[in-house]
Design a protein around this motif. Structure first.
Motif, PDB file in Angstrom:
ATOM      1  N   GLY A  78       0.927  -1.289  -0.076  1.00  0.00           N
ATOM      2  CA  GLY A  78       0.072   0.111  -0.112  1.00  0.00           C
ATOM      3  C   GLY A  78       0.932   1.104  -0.217  1.00  0.00           C
ATOM      4  N   ALA A  79       1.947   1.439   0.731  1.00  0.00           N
ATOM      5  CA  ALA A  79       2.467   2.270   0.562  1.00  0.00           C
ATOM      6  C   ALA A  79       3.585   2.937  -0.100  1.00  0.00           C
ATOM      7  N   PHE A  80       4.290   1.322  -0.925  1.00  0.00           N
ATOM      8  CA  PHE A  80       4.136   1.709  -2.032  1.00  0.00           C
ATOM      9  C   PHE A  80       3.381   2.202  -3.573  1.00  0.00           C
ATOM     10  N   LEU A  81       2.691   1.402  -3.950  1.00  0.00           N
ATOM     11  CA  LEU A  81       1.529   2.062  -4.592  1.00  0.00           C
ATOM     12  C   LEU A  81       1.228   3.567  -4.208  1.00  0.00           C
ATOM     13  N   TRP A 126       3.283   5.792  -2.643  1.00  0.00           N
ATOM     14  CA  TRP A 126       4.250   6.418  -3.513  1.00  0.00           C
ATOM     15  C   TRP A 126       4.661   6.716  -4.748  1.00  0.00           C
ATOM     16  N   GLN A 127       3.999   5.941  -5.732  1.00  0.00           N
ATOM     17  CA  GLN A 127       4.088   5.821  -7.295  1.00  0.00           C
ATOM     18  C   GLN A 127       2.998   6.580  -7.494  1.00  0.00           C
ATOM     19  N   SER A 128       1.640   6.955  -7.160  1.00  0.00           N
ATOM     20  CA  SER A 128       0.967   7.931  -6.896  1.00  0.00           C
ATOM     21  C   SER A 128       1.553   9.251  -7.469  1.00  0.00           C
ATOM     22  N   MET A 129       1.654   9.168  -6.405  1.00  0.00           N
ATOM     23  CA  MET A 129       1.953  10.750  -6.023  1.00  0.00           C
ATOM     24  C   MET A 129       3.390  11.180  -6.545  1.00  0.00           C
ATOM     25  N   ASP A 130       4.292  10.321  -6.467  1.00  0.00           N
ATOM     26  CA  ASP A 130       4.868  10.644  -7.978  1.00  0.00           C
ATOM     27  C   ASP A 130       4.514  11.231  -9.184  1.00  0.00           C
ATOM     28  N   LYS A 131       3.495  10.592 -10.281  1.00  0.00           N
ATOM     29  CA  LYS A 131       2.983  10.297 -10.553  1.00  0.00           C
ATOM     30  C   LYS A 131       1.882  11.692 -10.648  1.00  0.00           C
ATOM     31  N   VAL A 132       1.271  12.243  -9.700  1.00  0.00           N
ATOM     32  CA  VAL A 132       0.912  13.050  -9.102  1.00  0.00           C
ATOM     33  C   VAL A 132       2.042  14.173  -9.208  1.00  0.00           C
ATOM     34  N   HIS A 133       2.989  14.327  -8.635  1.00  0.00           N
ATOM     35  CA  HIS A 133       3.700  16.020  -8.657  1.00  0.00           C
ATOM     36  C   HIS A 133       4.076  15.697 -10.391  1.00  0.00           C
ATOM     37  N   VAL A 134       4.865  14.890 -11.474  1.00  0.00           N
ATOM     38  CA  VAL A 134       5.047  15.073 -12.653  1.00  0.00           C
ATOM     39  C   VAL A 134       4.055  15.750 -12.815  1.00  0.00           C
ATOM     40  N   TRP A 135       2.730  14.916 -12.527  1.00  0.00           N
ATOM     41  CA  TRP A 135       1.891  15.712 -13.752  1.00  0.00           C
ATOM     42  C   TRP A 135       1.943  17.258 -13.486  1.00  0.00           C
ATOM     43  N   ILE A 136       2.119  17.865 -12.179  1.00  0.00           N
ATOM     44  CA  ILE A 136       1.403  19.531 -11.731  1.00  0.00           C
ATOM     45  C   ILE A 136       2.623  19.878 -12.165  1.00  0.00           C
ATOM     46  N   ALA A 137       4.190  19.244 -12.258  1.00  0.00           N
ATOM     47  CA  ALA A 137       5.413  20.335 -13.131  1.00  0.00           C
ATOM     48  C   ALA A 137       5.312  20.464 -14.428  1.00  0.00           C
TER      49      ALA A 137
END
Length: 64
Positions: free
Chosen positions: A13-16, A18-29
């Motif tokens: 769950g933690a891995f998933l 953090w992966q989704s948060m990474d994608k959100v950060h990339v999308w925002i950038a």
């Protein structure tokens, strides 16, 4: 056994998460980069338009 499976599930769950948060950060950038590029293009268009208007005004003044 329950502790091991709970640990595994929480780790997954933690891995998933953090992966989704990474994608959100990339999308925002990417959105911010696109917005910055758009604003720069609009500023350039505005600058060129002002230059052309000044040139036209100076040509009218020189003819009059």
């Amino acid at each position: 056994m329950v502790k091991v499976s709970t640990y595994f599930a929480m780790s997954l769950g933690a891995f998933l998460f953090w992966q989704s948060m990474d994608k959100v950060h990339v999308w925002i950038a990417l959105r911010q980069d696109e917005k910055k590029e758009r604003l720069e293009k609009e500023a350039e268009i505005r600058r060129v338009r002002e230059e052309l208007l000044r040139e036209q005004a100076s040509q009218k003044d020189s003819l009059a």
